[in-house]
Design a protein around this motif. Structure first.
Motif: not given
Length: 494
Positions: A203-219, A235-238
């Protein structure tokens, strides 16, 4: 920014904009475009004087528009005919500030606040109009407005990590100008507490993925949340690191060994660790509170406050007593009791001084001292929720995994059903636990920690910032500047 200045709000300077009467509007336009000066508005109780731009704006009755400024003085009648409510609204704001100016002969002045680091740049910006930015002494008894480094002026954007943590502090309130800026510490503590409650590496790695999507402006629908990506990534890394410590990867799948403990098998140890962690955080909050009380009111305020040295001694003493009970060492309990009594002895005079005195004040002080003891104990125990919700997350993961493994051994149909249960169960656990962990971490930060850092609230820095439109048709103002002066008696005031 120097390291020392990063620990406090942005340092402010009291300034005055001094300009010839005919150049005052031009200097104000440049200040508005810079967006890093807060100009004092007239607030002396006089009735509002509506200027010509404000009158035309009211007559226009257009939909609210984002105010803008024309670089040169516009023809207000032409703006009204064209329905330019945005430019009229900007001119109305200029009129409001012109009306608050102090005038002496042909010279006008406006006072305000500016970040110390921006004074030179603003002075150079308005020098071309014949105006000057004059540093002043701060008025006695008036605290400067607060600007946190993570919300710095647009001329110098703050680092992404600090900027993403800033809403944690500003949501609670405005930090007093004299106090420490807890932005970075608050952000780190929050993500750690979130991770302990949301401890699952998958679940933490999923949050990190969400963060990377936000950084890219997606969606694109959530592009406005892009500045928060470092916060989500932290938060995802923790949560990932906590999941590694718990041996959780989308539940107890066996993919990872438990490096510290398995929550469902050692709940008491997890609870003790959470309370111990909370006790340390409370001690750090008291340390910051001591610094804040000293900066606000000097040594006496730091010594006698229940959020200062007195409260810290009481907290330390009670923590030593609790530790002695846990370890079975009575000698430590005596030492802890002495420290706690010393804390109460220091807090008593400070609390009594805030009462009306007499027997009633003594009773009130006794009740407040008892409340201080109870609060410290309850606040420390409150951190047990870090373990409680960590256990809840682990239990949900175990339920989903047990259902998945039970269905997987029943042929092709069972495998398909197991996949559905695994995906849907983890989606539900991820959504529910992310919300719960986020709210509970925020609660602990606000009520247990910030309540010791702050005893008052500051005033936020509100710089005047408007975009400037160039190249539009302009003309001399239809009405002289004198029409926006609230009181002729101010003309000769120095």
């Amino acid at each position: 920014m120097p390291q020392g200045e990063a620990a406090v709000p942005v340092r402010m300077r009291r300034v005055a904009v001094v300009a010839p009467e005919e150049a005052l509007r031009d200097s104000l336009v440049r200040i508005a475009e810079a967006g890093c000066v807060e100009i004092d508005l007239a607030g002396d109780g006089r009735p509002e004087v509506r200027g010509p731009a404000a009158t035309r704006l009211q007559r226009l009755r257009a939909e609210p528009a984002r105010p803008r400024l024309s670089e040169a003085p516009p023809d207000l009648d032409a703006l009204e005919r064209e329905g330019r409510a945005d430019l009229l609204a900007g001119e109305a704001q200029v009129e409001e500030r012109l009306g608050g100016a102090v005038r002496h002969g042909d010279v006008a002045a406006l006072a305000g606040w500016c970040p110390r680091s921006e004074v030179g740049a603003v002075a150079a910006r308005i020098a071309g109009t014949g105006a000057a930015l004059v540093p002043l002494r701060s008025p006695r008894g008036v605290d400067p407005p607060t600007l946190l480094a993570g919300a710095a002026a647009a001329t110098r954007p703050a680092p992404a990590v600090r900027r993403s943590f800033t809403p944690l502090v500003t949501t609670y309130g405005t930090v007093p100008y004299a106090d420490l800026d807890p932005t970075m510490a608050a952000g780190v503590v929050y993500v750690v507490m979130f991770g302990l409650m949301f401890g699952d590496a998958g679940h933490g790695l999923l949050l990190v993925t969400v963060a990377l999507l936000l950084r890219a402006g997606r969606p694109r629908r959530v592009a406005a949340l892009r500045p928060l990506w470092p916060f989500v990534a932290g938060a995802g890394l923790a949560a990932t690191l906590a999941g590694v410590a718990y041996g959780e990867f989308f539940g107890p799948t066996g993919v990872l060994p438990a490096l510290w403990l398995t929550p469902l098998e050692e709940p008491v140890r997890l609870l003790a660790g959470a309370v111990g962690f909370g006790t340390v955080l409370l001690g750090l909050a008291y340390a910051a509170g001591i610094v804040n009380r000293w900066r606000e009111g000097g040594p006496a305020a730091a010594l006698y406050a229940t959020t200062g040295i007195a409260g810290a001694a009481l907290h330390l003493g009670l923590a030593v007593v609790a530790g002695s009970v846990w370890l079975g060492q009575a000698a430590y309990g005596v030492v802890g009791a002495v420290i706690a009594v010393a804390g109460l002895a220091l807090a008593g005079p400070g609390l009594y001084a805030a009462t009306a005195g007499g027997p009633g004040g003594a009773v009130q002080t006794g009740i407040q001292l008892f409340d201080a003891v109870v609060r410290i104990g309850s606040n420390a125990v409150s951190f047990a929720r870090l373990a409680a919700f960590g256990l809840t997350h682990a239990a949900l993961g175990a339920i989903v995994w047990d259902g998945t493994t039970a269905l997987a051994g029943r042929g092709p149909v069972g495998v398909a059903a197991a996949l559905v249960v695994f995906l849907a169960g983890n989606a539900l656990a991820f959504s529910l636990e992310a919300l719960v962990a986020g709210v509970q971490a925020l609660r602990l930060e606000f009520y247990e920690l910030f309540s010791r850092l702050f005893v008052g609230e500051g005033r936020p820095f509100r710089p005047w910032h408007l975009p400037v439109e160039r190249g539009s048709a302009v003309a001399e103002p239809a009405t002289p500047l004198e029409s926006v002066r609230p009181d002729p008696a101010r003309k000769e005031r120095s």
